[in-house]
Structures are given as C-alpha cells and as structure tokens.
Design an enzyme around this catalytic site. Structure first.
Site, PDB file in Angstrom:
ATOM      1  N   SER A   1     -70.868   9.267 -21.241  1.00 21.63           N
ATOM      2  CA  SER A   1     -71.545   8.702 -22.408  1.00 21.63           C
ATOM      3  C   SER A   1     -72.469   9.737 -23.023  1.00 21.63           C
ATOM      4  O   SER A   1     -72.690  10.811 -22.462  1.00 21.63           O
ATOM      5  CB  SER A   1     -72.342   7.464 -22.016  1.00 21.63           C
ATOM      6  OG  SER A   1     -73.539   7.858 -21.385  1.00 21.63           O
ATOM      7  N   LYS A   2     -73.027   9.371 -24.170  1.00 24.12           N
ATOM      8  CA  LYS A   2     -73.957  10.253 -24.881  1.00 24.12           C
ATOM      9  C   LYS A   2     -75.049  10.777 -23.955  1.00 24.12           C
ATOM     10  O   LYS A   2     -75.509  11.899 -24.084  1.00 24.12           O
ATOM     11  CB  LYS A   2     -74.620   9.472 -26.026  1.00 24.12           C
ATOM     12  CG  LYS A   2     -73.730   9.351 -27.245  1.00 24.12           C
ATOM     13  CD  LYS A   2     -74.148  10.345 -28.321  1.00 24.12           C
ATOM     14  CE  LYS A   2     -73.258  10.289 -29.534  1.00 24.12           C
ATOM     15  NZ  LYS A   2     -72.078  11.118 -29.448  1.00 24.12           N
ATOM     16  N   ARG A   3     -75.478   9.922 -23.041  1.00 26.50           N
ATOM     17  CA  ARG A   3     -76.562  10.322 -22.142  1.00 26.50           C
ATOM     18  C   ARG A   3     -76.190  11.499 -21.238  1.00 26.50           C
ATOM     19  O   ARG A   3     -77.046  12.148 -20.667  1.00 26.50           O
ATOM     20  CB  ARG A   3     -77.011   9.126 -21.286  1.00 26.50           C
ATOM     21  CG  ARG A   3     -78.351   8.588 -21.738  1.00 26.50           C
ATOM     22  CD  ARG A   3     -78.722   7.358 -20.977  1.00 26.50           C
ATOM     23  NE  ARG A   3     -77.793   6.268 -21.288  1.00 26.50           N
ATOM     24  CZ  ARG A   3     -77.412   5.341 -20.429  1.00 26.50           C
ATOM     25  NH1 ARG A   3     -77.847   5.374 -19.192  1.00 26.50           N
ATOM     26  NH2 ARG A   3     -76.583   4.394 -20.800  1.00 26.50           N
TER      27      ARG A   3
ATOM     28  N   GLY B   1     -75.092  14.170 -22.204  1.00 23.73           N
ATOM     29  CA  GLY B   1     -75.336  15.435 -22.909  1.00 23.73           C
ATOM     30  C   GLY B   1     -74.396  15.634 -24.068  1.00 23.73           C
ATOM     31  O   GLY B   1     -74.813  16.019 -25.142  1.00 23.73           O
TER      32      GLY B   1
END
Ligand code: GLU
Length: 479
Positions: free
Chosen positions: A245-247, A249
């Site tokens: 996911s975006k988290r 990076g």
C-alpha cells in the site's frame, strides 16, 4: 503456434508495481519464444477510467523499456464487437436478459445471508416467459445480459505456475452479467473476446484473477474456442505480508522513478521477485533473463517486497554507469531540486561531481541533497557545521587555508595538488589533521558529512567557490 501474450491494464489508477511485474513476465515469455507482446488498455469502466491514468501506464511501461509489439489497443473502441458477441450468445440461447432490480438483488442477498448462504444470483430470470419479459419491458426496466453457467460442473485447467486447478461452477455466483443495462460489456466478456480476436496463446496475469478464469473458460467454450494457457503469478506483498500500500513508500512505477530507481534495476528486481535464473545470478539484464525464463522457476508463494534488496540492486546499476550516463540520469533530479546546471565550469566537472557521489547513493534522488553545496551559492550551513567553525583556532586556520590556496596559484586543481597545501596549513597552524579536515568540510560544504572532502574541495575550487567560502568563515563566526 507462435506465442502471443498481452498486458491488459485498466486505466483506473497509475501503473502499479504488480502490473509492471506482470508485464515483465509477459515480456520475458514473449521474448523467450520469439513471440508477440500486445498492450491492451481495458477502459470499459467509463466511470473510473481516466486518460491521465492511461498516459501514466504508457509512460511507465515505456520508461521501463518493456517495448510492446502491438497496441495500445483500447477496449473502448471495440464496444460494437463485444455487443455483437453478446447478441450472438443471446441468439444461441447461451445468454439472456435479466430484469432483476437492484432492490430485488439486495433482498435476495439479505435472504441468503440470513440463511447462512454465500451470496449469489439465483438465476431467477433465466426462464422468463415472453409475457413476463414484455411486462418488465413495459415497466421500463432495463435488462442486464447474463451468461448461463450450468451447475454443477467442474472447470479445470493446468496453470503454468500453480499446477492443476479445478473450480466447481456452483461456486461462481450464478449466471454472470456480461453486459450492463446500458449495453456496455463487462470485464470477463471483453477479455475473452479480445484474447480470442488477438490470438492470445498464454494469459499471464496476477493471481487475483484466478477466480475469473473458470468463468472465462466457460465463455471460450460457448464461443467455440479453445482457452489459452493460463499462468497466474503470485501477488506482491509488503514485508509484513500485507497488500502493498501507499504506506509502504511507493506502489506505482512513477513513484519508483521519482525515488531514483533506474528502470533497468527495477526491472531486474521485479523479475527476481518471484523468479530466479537457473544460475542463481542476481544482477541481469532482462534480455539475458529472456533467454532463460520459464514458469517452472516461478515461485508459487506470494513475493515479499524487499526494499534493501531493491536498493542494493539499484546501487549496483548506478555504480556501473559511465560518468556521462550518470550525468544524464542525474540531471532531471538536479533540475527538480532547482539546481542551475547552466553555470557549471565544463561538462567534465559535472561528470566528476556525478562520479564523486555515485558511490554513496542507492537511489538517484539521494544525489541532490548530497551535492547541493556544489551547485548553490551562497552556502547554507547546518548548526553542527557552524559550531565546528566556532571552535578555537578554526577561523584562523580557514583564513590560512585561503591564503595558502591563493598563493599557490595552482595550474590544475586536483586532490593531489590540494593535499600538500592542507598538510602545510595543518603544520603552520599546529592543528591536528582531523580537526582541520572536519573544519574544512564545515567551511566548504556547510555540513559535517558528505562525499570525499578533498575531491569536493577540488570541485569547488574548479568552480571558483572554494576561496570565497574559506574567506567567509571569519565573518560568519564574528557575531
Ligand atoms: N484489466 C485487468 C487488470 O488490470 C487485467 C485482466 C487480465 O489480465 O486478464 O487487472
């Protein structure tokens, strides 16, 4: 029969790293077998497909160098063809109009849930009489088209990555919608029509599509075609085993590009994510991998994204670039950081800067902060650098270094010509070499860490900035 594969992204988001890996596998397989690699844009979802995503996907694939042989073919331009096939299925009695309303569907699902059953369409409009149909039409209901799925029936295929797979049609959720009420075709129908029309021999795609495969096989049969071979590649998970996911990076190829990964390094890493060459080599070009690629060495288990490994691979590719190549790759990053590249002394100066910092970086985006002191005047200092310059004797030593440098009138500035001058100043100022070097770094680069000091010194002197920075120290620490 010659190999023909495709990558078929939906432009409902930027080019995802998982799609890029699927593209890599397709590309490898096509090149391995001297086959065709087709790019198809699956843009039938009119609400969610956006031109900017299409542009991002095309740019991302091109940046990676995954050259396609045909396409992009846009599904949105082939709607009539899909509608003709839908009509054919209707005419053959293999599909039918279903008038069930959204409210009725919801009611049906709620009842199934209450009874502890999995939600499915109960095929209730499969056997409507002509009179019933006309009554619904008179009510103004717009039908969807459903394809009949006979139950129970086993659908099997030998997946080139996952081995034999069997689904029972009872688990497919009932007769499937192949066209919406507005006449637009749905994914499974369009994919099958395209894969038939384009002569696709191998469908290589993410494992999230396994559940679609039995439905598609049934459509192939209904349309009188042999299904292609299927290879479902494992998903890419984050280091914790969750969906990337975006988290984590970055998830899109464009983000990896912005972080400063080289396309050849990213491709290498993506190929390695679930596959390894027989020789165990970790650094390889895709061309080389194409000579060796096969599905028997593709792992079935989900791949875990490993940033350390990707960084390492990228750093290896950076080190292999020649100085002019390195300058070319770094230039967009320097420009994005606002550096003015027009005022540099000469092209070799830039190459020397690139060479100086290449060893210390894993990603190109790390270069601007490391080389800012070489591009921006006046210099900005960290607090630690200022403290260093305020230590007793340091300002004097910097002034002495400036005077020595000016007096030396070096014909050519280099590490070798600067070294004796630094030694001379250390001796004359009776200053430990370590203290002098640290102070020089603070004075010249504004920081206490950075690339090789004497090399940096020489580059600054070539730019005509070293002397001024050394002379500036006295004023800097005087208040
Ligand atoms: N359009 C689908 C996707 O983006 C791919 C379909 C396929 O490869 O069959 O996931």
């Amino acid at each position: 029969m010659s190999v023909c594969v495709r990558i078929a992204p939906s432009p409902t988001g930027n080019l995802h790293i998982g799609t890029a890996r699927t593209a890599v596998f397709n590309w490898l397989y096509a090149r391995r077998h001297g086959g065709q690699f087709i790019l198809r844009i699956e843009d039938t979802d009119r609400d969610r497909s956006l031109p900017r995503y299409t542009r991002n996907i095309l740019a991302g694939l091109a940046w990676l160098g995954l050259d396609w042989d045909e396409g992009p073919i846009y599904q949105s331009k082939r709607i009539k063809r899909y509608q003709a096939v839908v009509q054919q299925l209707l005419d053959q009695g293999l599909a039918y109009r279903c008038y069930v309303s959204e409210a009725e569907l919801e009611e049906m699902r709620a009842a199934q849930k209450a009874a502890g059953k999995a939600p499915r369409y109960d095929n209730r409009h499969r056997f409507l009489t002509e009179a019933q149909r006309q009554a619904y039409e008179a009510e103004g209901r717009q039908p969807v088209i459903r394809f009949k799925i006979e139950e129970p029936l086993e659908v099997s295929w030998v997946d080139l990555i996952r081995g034999p797979i069997t689904w029972n049609t009872q688990d497919l959720g009932g007769d499937m919608v192949i066209a919406r009420a507005d006449g637009y075709p749905l994914y499974n129908l369009a994919v099958v029509v395209d894969d038939i029309d384009m002569g696709i021999t191998h469908v290589i795609r993410g494992e999230d599509h396994i559940g679609n495969t039995p439905k598609q096989i049934l459509l192939y049969r209904a349309l009188g075609h042999e299904p292609p071979q299927f290879a479902h590649s494992p998903l890419i998970l984050n280091p914790e085993g969750k969906k990337l996911s975006k988290r984590d990076g970055a998830t899109s190829v464009a983000e990896f590009q912005q972080l400063g990964f080289l396309p050849e390094a990213l491709k290498n890493y993506l190929a390695l994510l679930s596959w390894s060459p027989p020789d165990g080599e970790e650094l390889f070009s895709l061309e080389k991998a194409a000579a060796l690629f096969d599905f028997d060495r593709v792992n079935r288990a989900a791949a875990r994204f490993d940033w350390d490994k990707l960084n390492w691979i990228n750093s290896q590719y950076i080190k292999r670039l020649s100085p002019p190549e390195l300058v070319e790759r770094l230039t967009p990053f320097w420009q994005a950081a606002g550096f003015d590249l027009s005022g540099v002394p000469d092209p070799t100066w830039l190459e020397d800067v690139a060479r100086l910092i290449a060893d210390g970086i894993d990603r190109l985006a790390e270069a601007p902060p490391l080389s800012r002191f070489l591009f921006q005047e006046p210099l900005s200092y960290t607090l630690a650098a200022l403290e260093q310059l305020r230590l007793p004797g340091v300002a004097e030593a910097m002034a002495a270094m400036a005077a020595t440098l000016a007096a030396a009138e070096l014909p050519q500035v280099s590490v070798d010509s600067l070294k004796p001058l630094v030694d001379q100043v250390a001796k004359a100022q009776n200053m430990k070499k370590g203290l002098l070097m640290k102070s020089l770094r603070a004075a010249l680069t504004g920081d206490l860490q950075g690339p090789d000091l004497l090399e940096s010194f020489a580059l600054l002197q070539r730019r005509g900035w070293a002397l001024g920075r050394l002379e500036a120290v006295r004023k800097l620490v005087s208040w």
